[in-house]
Design an enzyme around this catalytic site. Sequence first.
Site, PDB file in Angstrom:
ATOM      1  CB  THR A 149       3.384  58.270  21.225  1.00  0.00           C
ATOM      2  OG1 THR A 149       2.767  57.343  22.128  1.00  0.00           O
ATOM      3  CG2 THR A 149       2.510  58.329  19.973  1.00  0.00           C
ATOM      4  CG  ASP A 150       4.353  53.752  24.150  1.00  0.00           C
ATOM      5  OD1 ASP A 150       3.487  54.643  24.029  1.00  0.00           O
ATOM      6  OD2 ASP A 150       4.540  53.135  25.223  1.00  0.00           O
ATOM      7  CD  GLU A 151      -0.912  56.316  23.621  1.00  0.00           C
ATOM      8  OE1 GLU A 151      -2.010  56.386  23.067  1.00  0.00           O
ATOM      9  OE2 GLU A 151      -0.634  56.913  24.677  1.00  0.00           O
ATOM     10  CE1 TYR A 174      -1.111  61.916  20.673  1.00  0.00           C
ATOM     11  CE2 TYR A 174      -1.091  59.705  21.630  1.00  0.00           C
ATOM     12  CZ  TYR A 174      -0.456  60.908  21.370  1.00  0.00           C
ATOM     13  OH  TYR A 174       0.834  61.108  21.791  1.00  0.00           O
ATOM     14  CE  LYS A 178       2.882  62.171  18.201  1.00  0.00           C
ATOM     15  NZ  LYS A 178       3.484  63.536  18.274  1.00  0.00           N
TER      16      LYS A 178
HETATM   17  P1  NAD Z   1       0.848  68.756  25.656  1.00  0.00           P
HETATM   18  O1  NAD Z   1      -0.564  68.506  25.225  1.00  0.00           O
HETATM   19  O2  NAD Z   1       1.133  68.985  27.094  1.00  0.00           O
HETATM   20  O3  NAD Z   1       1.446  69.998  24.865  1.00  0.00           O
HETATM   21  C1  NAD Z   1       1.253  70.193  23.499  1.00  0.00           C
HETATM   22  C2  NAD Z   1       1.746  71.603  23.153  1.00  0.00           C
HETATM   23  O4  NAD Z   1       1.596  71.784  21.744  1.00  0.00           O
HETATM   24  C3  NAD Z   1       0.940  72.712  23.831  1.00  0.00           C
HETATM   25  O5  NAD Z   1       1.812  73.697  24.331  1.00  0.00           O
HETATM   26  C4  NAD Z   1       0.082  73.261  22.708  1.00  0.00           C
HETATM   27  O6  NAD Z   1      -0.258  74.630  22.884  1.00  0.00           O
HETATM   28  C5  NAD Z   1       0.987  73.050  21.503  1.00  0.00           C
HETATM   29  N1  NAD Z   1       0.259  72.965  20.243  1.00  0.00           N
HETATM   30  C6  NAD Z   1      -0.862  72.246  19.973  1.00  0.00           C
HETATM   31  N2  NAD Z   1      -1.254  72.436  18.711  1.00  0.00           N
HETATM   32  C7  NAD Z   1      -0.348  73.291  18.141  1.00  0.00           C
HETATM   33  C8  NAD Z   1      -0.200  73.845  16.853  1.00  0.00           C
HETATM   34  N3  NAD Z   1      -1.069  73.571  15.870  1.00  0.00           N
HETATM   35  N4  NAD Z   1       0.848  74.676  16.622  1.00  0.00           N
HETATM   36  C9  NAD Z   1       1.720  74.977  17.619  1.00  0.00           C
HETATM   37  N5  NAD Z   1       1.619  74.481  18.858  1.00  0.00           N
HETATM   38  C10 NAD Z   1       0.610  73.632  19.127  1.00  0.00           C
HETATM   39  O7  NAD Z   1       1.658  67.504  25.096  1.00  0.00           O
HETATM   40  P2  NAD Z   1       2.886  66.725  25.759  1.00  0.00           P
HETATM   41  O8  NAD Z   1       2.351  65.732  26.715  1.00  0.00           O
HETATM   42  O9  NAD Z   1       3.899  67.715  26.190  1.00  0.00           O
HETATM   43  O10 NAD Z   1       3.416  65.912  24.490  1.00  0.00           O
HETATM   44  C11 NAD Z   1       4.411  66.467  23.644  1.00  0.00           C
HETATM   45  C12 NAD Z   1       4.681  65.496  22.517  1.00  0.00           C
HETATM   46  O11 NAD Z   1       5.079  64.223  23.040  1.00  0.00           O
HETATM   47  C13 NAD Z   1       3.457  65.215  21.643  1.00  0.00           C
HETATM   48  O12 NAD Z   1       3.870  65.165  20.309  1.00  0.00           O
HETATM   49  C14 NAD Z   1       2.961  63.857  22.112  1.00  0.00           C
HETATM   50  O13 NAD Z   1       2.323  63.156  21.064  1.00  0.00           O
HETATM   51  C15 NAD Z   1       4.265  63.192  22.515  1.00  0.00           C
HETATM   52  N6  NAD Z   1       4.125  62.181  23.573  1.00  0.00           N
HETATM   53  C16 NAD Z   1       3.611  62.498  24.792  1.00  0.00           C
HETATM   54  C17 NAD Z   1       3.516  61.529  25.791  1.00  0.00           C
HETATM   55  C18 NAD Z   1       3.001  61.847  27.159  1.00  0.00           C
HETATM   56  O14 NAD Z   1       2.972  60.946  28.018  1.00  0.00           O
HETATM   57  N7  NAD Z   1       2.608  63.057  27.463  1.00  0.00           N
HETATM   58  C19 NAD Z   1       3.938  60.215  25.523  1.00  0.00           C
HETATM   59  C20 NAD Z   1       4.428  59.916  24.251  1.00  0.00           C
HETATM   60  C21 NAD Z   1       4.552  60.916  23.289  1.00  0.00           C
HETATM   61  P1  TYD Z   2      -3.530  58.757  29.910  1.00  0.00           P
HETATM   62  O1  TYD Z   2      -2.769  59.528  30.920  1.00  0.00           O
HETATM   63  O2  TYD Z   2      -4.722  59.388  29.282  1.00  0.00           O
HETATM   64  O3  TYD Z   2      -2.469  58.270  28.813  1.00  0.00           O
HETATM   65  P2  TYD Z   2      -2.674  57.210  27.579  1.00  0.00           P
HETATM   66  O4  TYD Z   2      -4.095  56.965  27.365  1.00  0.00           O
HETATM   67  O5  TYD Z   2      -2.064  57.961  26.452  1.00  0.00           O
HETATM   68  O6  TYD Z   2      -1.900  56.009  27.981  1.00  0.00           O
HETATM   69  O7  TYD Z   2      -4.015  57.405  30.575  1.00  0.00           O
HETATM   70  C1  TYD Z   2      -3.112  56.495  31.168  1.00  0.00           C
HETATM   71  C2  TYD Z   2      -3.917  55.292  31.601  1.00  0.00           C
HETATM   72  O8  TYD Z   2      -4.805  55.692  32.658  1.00  0.00           O
HETATM   73  C3  TYD Z   2      -4.802  54.740  30.501  1.00  0.00           C
HETATM   74  O9  TYD Z   2      -4.865  53.324  30.634  1.00  0.00           O
HETATM   75  C4  TYD Z   2      -6.175  55.337  30.802  1.00  0.00           C
HETATM   76  C5  TYD Z   2      -6.166  55.448  32.319  1.00  0.00           C
HETATM   77  N1  TYD Z   2      -6.980  56.551  32.883  1.00  0.00           N
HETATM   78  C6  TYD Z   2      -7.931  56.283  33.883  1.00  0.00           C
HETATM   79  O10 TYD Z   2      -8.117  55.130  34.295  1.00  0.00           O
HETATM   80  N2  TYD Z   2      -8.637  57.327  34.375  1.00  0.00           N
HETATM   81  C7  TYD Z   2      -8.454  58.599  33.944  1.00  0.00           C
HETATM   82  O11 TYD Z   2      -9.184  59.534  34.436  1.00  0.00           O
HETATM   83  C8  TYD Z   2      -7.478  58.870  32.952  1.00  0.00           C
HETATM   84  C9  TYD Z   2      -7.242  60.265  32.446  1.00  0.00           C
HETATM   85  C10 TYD Z   2      -6.748  57.805  32.446  1.00  0.00           C
END
Ligand code: NAD
Ligand code: TYD
Length: 360
Positions: A149-151, A174, A178
């Site tokens: 992630t960019d975070e 988090y 990562k």
């Molecule tokens: P999500 O929370 O929707 O899904 C995570 C999945 O991982 C779930 O299906 C969960 O059951 C499974 N999981 C959790 N713990 C596990 C374990 N110990 N063993 C096996 N499976 C397990 O997450 P997402 O939003 O789909 O993100 C996927 C990946 O992308 C993550 O690594 C996250 O850090 C990265 N990512 C997500 C975002 C975003 O905006 N959602 C942005 C940047 C990076």
């Molecule tokens: P989020 O979807 O939790 O992603 P991340 O924190 O990983 O960027 O949040 C996106 C942005 O929205 C973040 O600045 C937090 C804000 N946010 C709210 O203002 N209200 C909310 O209820 C949630 C879930 C997020």
Amino acid sequence: MKNILVTGGAGFIGSNFIRMVLTEHPDCLVVNLDKLTYAGNLENLADLVGGGAAGTRGAGRTPVPQVPRVTAHDTPYRFVHGDICDAALVARVIDEHHIDTIVNFAAESHVDRSLTGPKIFIETNVTGTLCLLEAARDRNVDRFLQVSTDEVYGALGPEGQFTEQTLLSPNSPYSASKAAADHLVRAFGHTWGLKYNITRCSNNYGPYQFPEKLIPLMIHNALHDKELPVYGDGMQVRDWLYVYDHCTAIWRVLERAAPGEIYNIGGCNEKANLEVVNIILSRLGKPQSLIRHVKDRPGHDRRYAIDAGKIIRELGWKPSVTFEEGIARTIDWYLAGGKWLANVVSGAYQQYYERMYANR
Ligand code: NAD
Ligand code: TYD
């Protein structure tokens, strides 16, 4: 690349990735290893591979087969219910399916949850990744792709963008977990020659996203005329990436990237949270009076922005949709998929929402 182990494939991005592979690259076998936490949902893939009755979401609800099984439609897809921290299971899955590629999506992914319960983030995101890396090294897997992630780069001020050279400076449990995983992946490459790539993407949005994240939470609340809880002044900036575009970027990396390369992936869509919320309200025809500013998240990163120039220049990838198109598709999907949303907000979600927002 033929036999791909996708971890976390029942989550938001993982299930979109599997959908893309099964649809566009049907010569590949996909093995989905997922623990089915609250975020894992087999319904995300039920229309493609079957087996996603309402009761299969989340750990502990309905027994899920412990061994790989062929799905109803005989799609080149297997589901394995299990934990990436389980070394014996990971080794068995790689051996049984002659896995040559691992794409690690499995993670605890929500910043807010990492503030109240960071331990599981270390277990899954760090120890789990380590377990996969050891198995990949010992079994000479051809490629290990870590979805990061960019975070991990921390936060930006009003100017500038993250590049692949930006120092890692994570601010939340988090993002710290990562970043630790990214370092481990790199270390396995350096020490044992593991062929790896790391991708670092910005905030994703699109179908099948669990409504704890900003966009689906706001869509869900607006649809039900509930308040929209905006943290602080709502002027935090995120760089939105449509989930399908993230999936095509990962595929491009798997196909074309040299081992050891890291790629940022972003949609070139910087938006303040309030702007995103207002777009959702106006598309749904709901009033701005639903917005409620609530207490800010501790340590809240002010701005993320991705320089995706490297993947665009070197691998010829580019995002296919603008934010306006992507958000329209996303809202339409949530409107059409009412049953999916109704299922995921039942039960434990209500307690989560109370805990997170009731006294904010
Ligand atoms: P999500 O929370 O929707 O899904 C995570 C999945 O991982 C779930 O299906 C969960 O059951 C499974 N999981 C959790 N713990 C596990 C374990 N110990 N063993 C096996 N499976 C397990 O997450 P997402 O939003 O789909 O993100 C996927 C990946 O992308 C993550 O690594 C996250 O850090 C990265 N990512 C997500 C975002 C975003 O905006 N959602 C942005 C940047 C990076
Ligand atoms: P989020 O979807 O939790 O992603 P991340 O924190 O990983 O960027 O949040 C996106 C942005 O929205 C973040 O600045 C937090 C804000 N946010 C709210 O203002 N209200 C909310 O209820 C949630 C879930 C997020």
